[in-house]
Write a protein that holds these residues in place. Structure first.
Motif: not given
Length: 364
Positions: A200, A204, A208, A254, A256, A259-260
């Motif tokens: 990443d 980012f 995050v 994987d 976004t 992850v968020v």
């Protein structure tokens, strides 16, 4: 040092209240930051930080929570919410401010200015405002004034520390929060390196991770206004379980969005358990010896804060990867949830079931 001092700080708060302690801690903290700005020797640097550990134990969450549990019963959650929301924005405000001051005045000048701010914002408020208990101002908890039917302010009641230490629920509680603290601190330290190592963008990863603070504040608001009437021990167990799920999601996703969502859940869990902990202790053991009992618990939790970065770092060094750390943390979070549900199942002993604890349990 902060953890070692916590039990002694708790006993002092029970016997003498927060005024002298928190005022002295604010004065010492301000002076020590000035000393830090002048340091030129490594040994002196470490000695200053030993002193800062003592100042932290006298001024941060634990003495503040002990004070609030004395002053609020019905409105305890809202009072703790205001405290933790303010503290939640501390890094948001002071990290950028510190960077600007360093750019303008160098790190030594920045520390001197920050010490002045610390002194101005803490010493006089602690000295002038804090009191040991509502009865000192002829008030009832929550700021209520005595009525004709209930003229005398109630005295704080609760189980002593020795009773808590013989209560299996205390050790379930300690185990749960030790494990939960270990997870929260390790995630805070290693989340950015983990995201960068798997490809990443560093920007980012930093952005995050910054969502953790916002999620903490949001979770505290939600718990305060929607957690009323729900058993706090069970609610905390569910939060720990949700953190385990969030770590598994972080490992599996994987995308976004994944992850968020995982980071938001981790931040929300961290914020919620900070707010729920003082209420659980007060509900179970009352308020008369809250400081001593919470201090014993804090001793273990600060130990977890110190252990988490080192333990996770050893795993990363030996494996060469961050994934084993996150898998391990997910398992530890699951154990924290199990310990919290175990605590909820332990019935309160007769000598621990005080009227003070019963009142707060009903109010919450």
């Amino acid at each position: 040092v902060s953890g070692l001092a916590a039990p002694f700080v708790g006993r002092w708060l029970d016997r003498h209240g927060p005024r002298a302690l928190m005022t002295a801690g604010s004065i010492a903290g301000s002076a020590l930051v000035v000393a830090w700005s002048r340091v030129h020797d490594l040994a002196a640097f470490y000695l200053i930080w030993l002193g800062i550990g003592l100042a932290m134990s006298a001024t941060l969450y634990e003495p503040a929570f002990a004070t609030l549990t004395r002053w609020f019963v019905r409105d305890r959650n809202r009072a703790c919410l205001l405290l933790t929301v303010a503290a939640g924005f501390a890094s948001t405000i002071f990290l950028p401010l510190a960077n600007r001051l360093i750019d303008a005045h160098g790190w030594r000048g920045a520390l001197t200015i920050l010490a002045a701010l610390l002194a101005a914002l803490t010493i006089l408020p602690h000295a002038l405002v804090l009191r040991r208990r509502p009865a000192d101002l002829r008030l009832h908890p929550d700021g209520a004034r005595p009525s004709i039917e209930n003229a005398a302010p109630p005295t704080a009641e609760g189980a002593p520390l020795r009773t808590a230490l013989h209560d299996p629920a205390f050790w379930w509680l300690t185990s749960a929060f030790f494990a939960g603290t270990l997870v929260a601190v390790a995630v805070g330290v290693y989340l950015i390196p983990f995201l960068v190592a798997r490809g990443d963008d560093p920007g980012f990863a930093a952005a995050v991770t910054g969502l953790i603070g916002a999620a903490q504040v949001a979770a505290r608001v939600i718990v305060t206004f929607f957690g009323r009437g729900r058993p706090h021990a069970t609610l905390t167990g569910a939060v720990f379980a949700l953190q385990a799920v969030a770590l598994l999601l972080l490992l599996a996703s994987d995308a976004t969005v994944g992850v968020v969502v995982a980071v938001l859940l981790l931040g929300a869990g961290r914020g919620a358990v900070t707010l729920l902990r003082p209420g659980i202790v007060a509900d179970r053991y009352g308020m008369a010896h809250f400081g001593a009992i919470n201090g014993a618990l804090s001793f273990c939790l600060v130990g977890a804060q110190a252990l988490a970065p080192i333990g996770a770092g050893i795993v990363v060094t030996r494996s060469g990867r961050y994934e084993p750390v996150l898998w391990g943390l997910a398992g530890i979070a699951a154990l924290a949830a199990g310990a919290m549900f175990g605590m909820a199942r332990v019935k309160r002993a007769p000598d621990a079931a005080t009227s003070g604890g019963a009142r707060s349990a009903t109010a919450d």
